[in-house]
Scaffold this motif. Sequence first.
Motif, mmCIF file in Angstrom:
data_model
loop_
_atom_site.group_PDB
_atom_site.id
_atom_site.type_symbol
_atom_site.label_atom_id
_atom_site.label_comp_id
_atom_site.label_asym_id
_atom_site.label_seq_id
_atom_site.Cartn_x
_atom_site.Cartn_y
_atom_site.Cartn_z
ATOM 1 N N ILE A 1 43.375 41.952 43.142
ATOM 2 C CA ILE A 1 43.534 40.530 43.515
ATOM 3 C C ILE A 1 43.924 40.426 44.987
ATOM 4 O O ILE A 1 43.394 39.587 45.727
ATOM 5 C CB ILE A 1 44.575 39.841 42.599
ATOM 6 C CG1 ILE A 1 44.091 39.852 41.148
ATOM 7 C CG2 ILE A 1 44.825 38.393 43.073
ATOM 8 C CD1 ILE A 1 45.140 39.457 40.117
ATOM 9 N N ASN A 2 44.822 41.295 45.404
ATOM 10 C CA ASN A 2 45.227 41.275 46.823
ATOM 11 C C ASN A 2 44.047 41.579 47.741
ATOM 12 O O ASN A 2 43.957 41.036 48.841
ATOM 13 C CB ASN A 2 46.369 42.267 47.069
ATOM 14 C CG ASN A 2 47.723 41.649 46.737
ATOM 15 O OD1 ASN A 2 48.335 41.008 47.581
ATOM 16 N ND2 ASN A 2 48.167 41.797 45.504
ATOM 17 N N LEU A 3 43.152 42.443 47.272
ATOM 18 C CA LEU A 3 41.971 42.770 48.079
ATOM 19 C C LEU A 3 41.101 41.526 48.275
ATOM 20 O O LEU A 3 40.623 41.248 49.385
ATOM 21 C CB LEU A 3 41.193 43.905 47.386
ATOM 22 C CG LEU A 3 39.861 44.340 47.986
ATOM 23 C CD1 LEU A 3 39.984 44.674 49.471
ATOM 24 C CD2 LEU A 3 39.315 45.570 47.241
ATOM 25 N N VAL A 4 40.923 40.748 47.219
ATOM 26 C CA VAL A 4 40.104 39.525 47.353
ATOM 27 C C VAL A 4 40.848 38.488 48.212
ATOM 28 O O VAL A 4 40.252 37.828 49.073
ATOM 29 C CB VAL A 4 39.758 38.938 45.968
ATOM 30 C CG1 VAL A 4 38.939 37.657 46.120
ATOM 31 C CG2 VAL A 4 38.969 39.951 45.139
ATOM 32 N N ALA A 5 42.165 38.374 47.978
ATOM 33 C CA ALA A 5 42.928 37.371 48.737
ATOM 34 C C ALA A 5 42.921 37.695 50.230
ATOM 35 O O ALA A 5 42.642 36.837 51.069
ATOM 36 C CB ALA A 5 44.360 37.301 48.208
ATOM 37 N N ASN B 1 48.588 37.161 40.143
ATOM 38 C CA ASN B 1 47.485 36.239 40.404
ATOM 39 C C ASN B 1 48.023 34.906 40.921
ATOM 40 O O ASN B 1 47.404 33.861 40.739
ATOM 41 C CB ASN B 1 46.654 36.020 39.127
ATOM 42 C CG ASN B 1 45.292 35.413 39.423
ATOM 43 O OD1 ASN B 1 44.712 35.651 40.503
ATOM 44 N ND2 ASN B 1 44.782 34.607 38.500
ATOM 45 N N TYR B 2 49.172 34.946 41.524
ATOM 46 C CA TYR B 2 49.805 33.725 42.036
ATOM 47 C C TYR B 2 50.260 33.953 43.482
ATOM 48 O O TYR B 2 49.855 33.260 44.406
ATOM 49 C CB TYR B 2 50.984 33.369 41.123
ATOM 50 C CG TYR B 2 51.594 32.006 41.388
ATOM 51 C CD1 TYR B 2 51.210 30.894 40.643
ATOM 52 C CD2 TYR B 2 52.560 31.832 42.384
ATOM 53 C CE1 TYR B 2 51.770 29.647 40.889
ATOM 54 C CE2 TYR B 2 53.113 30.591 42.626
ATOM 55 C CZ TYR B 2 52.720 29.498 41.876
ATOM 56 O OH TYR B 2 53.258 28.273 42.114
ATOM 57 N N LEU B 3 51.076 35.011 43.634
ATOM 58 C CA LEU B 3 51.657 35.248 44.970
ATOM 59 C C LEU B 3 50.612 35.526 46.055
ATOM 60 O O LEU B 3 50.763 35.017 47.179
ATOM 61 C CB LEU B 3 52.674 36.393 44.888
ATOM 62 C CG LEU B 3 53.870 36.106 43.974
ATOM 63 C CD1 LEU B 3 54.774 37.327 43.877
ATOM 64 C CD2 LEU B 3 54.657 34.902 44.485
ATOM 65 N N PRO B 4 49.561 36.313 45.786
ATOM 66 C CA PRO B 4 48.583 36.552 46.870
ATOM 67 C C PRO B 4 47.931 35.251 47.342
ATOM 68 O O PRO B 4 47.674 35.085 48.538
ATOM 69 C CB PRO B 4 47.546 37.476 46.218
ATOM 70 C CG PRO B 4 48.277 38.133 45.097
ATOM 71 C CD PRO B 4 49.240 37.103 44.583
ATOM 72 N N TRP B 5 47.711 34.308 46.424
ATOM 73 C CA TRP B 5 47.070 33.028 46.803
ATOM 74 C C TRP B 5 48.054 32.138 47.530
ATOM 75 O O TRP B 5 47.705 31.432 48.483
ATOM 76 C CB TRP B 5 46.507 32.328 45.561
ATOM 77 C CG TRP B 5 45.641 33.261 44.781
ATOM 78 C CD1 TRP B 5 45.873 33.742 43.526
ATOM 79 C CD2 TRP B 5 44.437 33.902 45.240
ATOM 80 N NE1 TRP B 5 44.883 34.636 43.172
ATOM 81 C CE2 TRP B 5 43.992 34.745 44.194
ATOM 82 C CE3 TRP B 5 43.689 33.848 46.415
ATOM 83 C CZ2 TRP B 5 42.836 35.527 44.302
ATOM 84 C CZ3 TRP B 5 42.543 34.619 46.524
ATOM 85 C CH2 TRP B 5 42.129 35.444 45.483
ATOM 86 N N GLN B 6 49.311 32.168 47.058
ATOM 87 C CA GLN B 6 50.349 31.385 47.738
ATOM 88 C C GLN B 6 50.468 31.851 49.196
ATOM 89 O O GLN B 6 50.502 31.052 50.129
ATOM 90 C CB GLN B 6 51.676 31.598 47.005
ATOM 91 C CG GLN B 6 52.817 30.747 47.497
ATOM 92 C CD GLN B 6 54.091 31.139 46.759
ATOM 93 O OE1 GLN B 6 54.537 32.292 46.824
ATOM 94 N NE2 GLN B 6 54.669 30.197 46.044
ATOM 95 N N ALA B 7 50.475 33.176 49.388
ATOM 96 C CA ALA B 7 50.642 33.722 50.746
ATOM 97 C C ALA B 7 49.448 33.363 51.625
ATOM 98 O O ALA B 7 49.614 32.909 52.766
ATOM 99 C CB ALA B 7 50.818 35.246 50.671
#
Length: 408
Positions: A98-102, A126-132
């Motif tokens: 997920i971090n790779l996509v974010a 699946n929350y924090l990477p998008w928030q950042a």
Amino acid sequence: MTAKLGVAEFMQAFPLVCAEPANLHYLDNAATTQKPEVVIDAMTDCYRKTYGPVHRGLYPLAEAASDLYEQARETVAAFIGADTPREIIFTRSATESINLVARGWASHQLGPAKAAWVSRLEHHSNYLPWQAVCNEQGARLGIIELQADGALDLNACESLFSDETGLIAISLVSNVTGSIQPVADLIKRAHRHGIVVLVDACQAAGHIELDVAQLDCDFLVMSGHKLYGPTGIGVLYGRTALLEQTDPLLLGGGMVDWVGERHSQWSGLPAKLEAGSPNLAGAVGLAAAIRFLNEFELKDLHAHSQGLANAAIDRLQRLPGVSVYSSALSREGTGIVSFNIDGVHPHDLGQIAGEEGVAIRAGHHCCQPLMQHFNVAATARASFAPYNTLDDVEALVGAVERARMMFA
Ligand SMILES: Cc1ncc(COP(=O)(O)O)c(C=O)c1O
């Protein structure tokens, strides 16, 4: 076609679960699953017989190791119905995927004019990477709220299905309640507006059929250790065109065709996104877990786990002071039950249960936004796998009754 094996054979395959005397009631399968003998053997065999550097040597052992690694990629691709193995990227975990996509895709595709959406029941991964990324880009992070029963309230999110949305990241199955989200439907609506959808399939893989073509998702992630494979290996599936737009998070060996003093040329897929020496034994273990699962009808395994979860819900709901969260959706889910007992902290229950050999999870399950919806800090969670039995349900209910007597 060979006949599929049944639940009884599944139970026999796990040395830690079958160990005598049978004093372990392992109900923490949403955290991580136990490993069948064939996975342990495949990894041991890899280290004993076929271990070498992947894509880095021209001698036979290195070539055999590279072949094993690429066969594992083919096994994963077939398991989720990817068009080509090039669409499968091996990572360390779903979290890394997920971090790779974010970082690699969304951070240059979103911007102040775009929004990313997640749901209130997402795991922190699946929350924090998008928030950042949204905070950094000045993009809006929208949250799909839940109805009282825990179902997604899609119609309350006005601008969700609009040209303003760049991405939706959503889990197919909740790690707290086991509820299955209507993701295929969401994707259909999202694609009418050109929205890219990432599906977190961590809790779905191994429970329900995954077919990226049928789902029509753009990215999908899962973790090896939650589907009877090893830790340290995760999967990112992405459509070729999107993975080509994705920048590598890690730069280093194995991902570059040409290095100059100031500029370099990345390799093609999948190597571009897999810098560093690959986790050969992890990929081999994951492929063995998938081959093992392929010997069974997933729907029979699912029915067994879900039957146990429903028996647990029935028993727990009869006890005074016990609340089961999103119980109606949980009954239709993948075998996860979250609950609380009035006057008993879930950590106390977790400890009392643990002393009796009942392994459950207590805490916020890396899902604090969902805990806020339930208006609690934590819950107890029992998560069932096909190797569990009604004895495990009895042991769980016994531990709950003792905790009630001690504290309530
Ligand atoms: C729904 C969901 N997504 C993501 C993750 C993160 O998986 P991992 O810790 O294997 O990266 C988990 C782990 O519990 C999960 O349940």
